[in-house]
Design an enzyme around this catalytic site. Sequence first.
Site, PDB file in Angstrom:
ATOM      1  N   THR A  73       0.829  -1.207   0.000  1.00  0.00           N
ATOM      2  CA  THR A  73       0.000   0.000   0.000  1.00  0.00           C
ATOM      3  C   THR A  73       0.863   1.257   0.000  1.00  0.00           C
ATOM      4  O   THR A  73       0.625   2.188  -0.779  1.00  0.00           O
ATOM      5  CB  THR A  73      -0.940  -0.011   1.230  1.00  0.00           C
ATOM      6  OG1 THR A  73      -1.752  -1.180   1.174  1.00  0.00           O
ATOM      7  CG2 THR A  73      -1.822   1.225   1.262  1.00  0.00           C
ATOM      8  N   ASN A 152      -5.414  -9.415  -8.135  1.00  0.00           N
ATOM      9  CA  ASN A 152      -5.460 -10.227  -6.919  1.00  0.00           C
ATOM     10  C   ASN A 152      -6.683 -11.128  -6.841  1.00  0.00           C
ATOM     11  O   ASN A 152      -6.658 -12.153  -6.183  1.00  0.00           O
ATOM     12  CB  ASN A 152      -5.388  -9.332  -5.669  1.00  0.00           C
ATOM     13  CG  ASN A 152      -6.246  -8.094  -5.779  1.00  0.00           C
ATOM     14  OD1 ASN A 152      -6.081  -7.278  -6.682  1.00  0.00           O
ATOM     15  ND2 ASN A 152      -7.192  -7.960  -4.868  1.00  0.00           N
ATOM     16  N   GLN A 180       1.016  -9.143  -6.562  1.00  0.00           N
ATOM     17  CA  GLN A 180       0.619 -10.543  -6.761  1.00  0.00           C
ATOM     18  C   GLN A 180       1.524 -11.276  -7.751  1.00  0.00           C
ATOM     19  O   GLN A 180       1.466 -12.501  -7.848  1.00  0.00           O
ATOM     20  CB  GLN A 180      -0.830 -10.617  -7.258  1.00  0.00           C
ATOM     21  CG  GLN A 180      -1.865 -10.183  -6.226  1.00  0.00           C
ATOM     22  CD  GLN A 180      -1.963 -11.129  -5.033  1.00  0.00           C
ATOM     23  OE1 GLN A 180      -1.477 -12.271  -5.076  1.00  0.00           O
ATOM     24  NE2 GLN A 180      -2.591 -10.666  -3.971  1.00  0.00           N
ATOM     25  N   SER A 200       5.033  -6.565  -2.051  1.00  0.00           N
ATOM     26  CA  SER A 200       4.715  -6.688  -0.631  1.00  0.00           C
ATOM     27  C   SER A 200       5.227  -8.015  -0.096  1.00  0.00           C
ATOM     28  O   SER A 200       5.028  -9.065  -0.707  1.00  0.00           O
ATOM     29  CB  SER A 200       3.199  -6.617  -0.443  1.00  0.00           C
ATOM     30  OG  SER A 200       2.860  -6.940   0.888  1.00  0.00           O
ATOM     31  N   GLY A 201       5.860  -7.980   1.085  1.00  0.00           N
ATOM     32  CA  GLY A 201       6.439  -9.183   1.674  1.00  0.00           C
ATOM     33  C   GLY A 201       5.435 -10.278   1.958  1.00  0.00           C
ATOM     34  O   GLY A 201       5.669 -11.446   1.622  1.00  0.00           O
ATOM     35  N   THR A 238      13.379   4.991  10.667  1.00  0.00           N
ATOM     36  CA  THR A 238      14.328   3.920  10.970  1.00  0.00           C
ATOM     37  C   THR A 238      13.888   2.629  10.295  1.00  0.00           C
ATOM     38  O   THR A 238      12.711   2.253  10.364  1.00  0.00           O
ATOM     39  CB  THR A 238      14.422   3.729  12.501  1.00  0.00           C
ATOM     40  OG1 THR A 238      14.807   4.984  13.062  1.00  0.00           O
ATOM     41  CG2 THR A 238      15.432   2.660  12.866  1.00  0.00           C
ATOM     42  N   CYS A 326     -17.298  -6.905   2.428  1.00  0.00           N
ATOM     43  CA  CYS A 326     -18.422  -6.579   3.296  1.00  0.00           C
ATOM     44  C   CYS A 326     -18.331  -5.113   3.679  1.00  0.00           C
ATOM     45  O   CYS A 326     -17.517  -4.712   4.483  1.00  0.00           O
ATOM     46  CB  CYS A 326     -18.402  -7.449   4.531  1.00  0.00           C
ATOM     47  SG  CYS A 326     -19.961  -7.461   5.389  1.00  0.00           S
TER      48      CYS A 326
END
Length: 408
Positions: A73, A152, A180, A200-201, A238, A326
Amino acid sequence: MIPVYLDNNATTRTDEAVVEAMLPFFTGQFGNASSSHAFGSEVAGAVRTARRQLQALLGAAHDSELVFTSGGTEADNAALWSALDVQPGRNRIVTSAVEHPAILACATWLSQTRDVELVTIGVDGSGRLDIDAYRAALGPQTALASVMWANNETGVLNPVEDLARYAHEAGALFHTDAVQAVGKVAIDLSASEIDMLSLSGHKLHAPKGIGALYVKKGVKFRPLLRGGRQERGRRAGTENVPGIVGLGKAAEIAAERLGEEQTRVRALRDRFEHGIVRRLGQCFVLGGEADRLPNTCDIAFDCLDAEAILMKLEQAGIAASSGSACASGSMEPSHVLRAMDVPASALQGAIRFSLSRDTTAGEIDRVLDALPPIILRLRAMSPLWQDRHGQGAGPAEPAEALVAMAGE
Ligand SMILES: *Cc1c(COP(=O)(O)O)cnc(C)c1O
């Protein structure tokens, strides 16, 4: 009963070896990578190693092209803001209707709160981008085209190299949300026109809360977060050292096991998909005609409600997900499926099964056994199904008709 986890596009299990690699950085090696003493330099070395491991997975020409972020994100948001900031004369963002909210919500916010024009390109019934509309939307006002590498929900792949070339012909930058795709398809950025790429990890067996943005050498970049000089001044704060080390290790393992995604995982997915379509019929394999990720199977069951299917699957120890989000208590059909013009009767009945390298043949067999009776029972209870397809709970059609329908 050990549950079967088929929701890997939502998140993956952190690899044991990744956890192992991370642990020392919570204890003995707790230093701040920016410190000049030994505590710091040890840690800085580990961050360097991780950056090279990620560089290798992406085929990036330089390790300095990678900026660690808090996840996909943040990387997506940073790319959009930066592209606008570095090109003051250009204010248009071109993106697709099926992007992740990390792109769509950010781009919409920008268009509503500043002088930014947002153009959203549609897709066809199989989730493929309307390339003509995309090309027509690119022009001298375009700052950035941002189109995801792989969707995704459906796993549909976009021809990102072509899209990057078209963007460049209009003088615009090109970004891709590859969250993805990374670890599931081969990527070689050294020979690519892509300017920025997000990953993304936790979608590739590293932990949540770590990701990266690739920024091609020579592409101007303005940081989203300002503060200290970490990440060569491109991302203040950091460093999340354990997360970075974990992402590096996950990238190394993903590179080693990429072939398995394309062979074993794909074969499992195909066997599952064919098995379901053959046994049940009257279901749409969403994106089935398009190039897709090897691990994703999105199936819409006509006239049924995804929540009911998921509840029964849950009772059978199987975790999957619906294509619906939802929202405020009411089930909103997914924006991806709406963009694909999935028939109204099937829109509420979409279930995404997403496999990973952890998925076994035995698990797929279990789902192939458990799912058909669930669907047949729900059909028998559904007035909508009875109306449309008669009294039988199916499979009502000969196999050929079913395959045609699956790819409709
Ligand atoms: C999961 C996901 C994201 C968000 O990544 P986070 O690390 O969870 O912030 C962005 N884009 C796509 C396509 C995703 O699947």
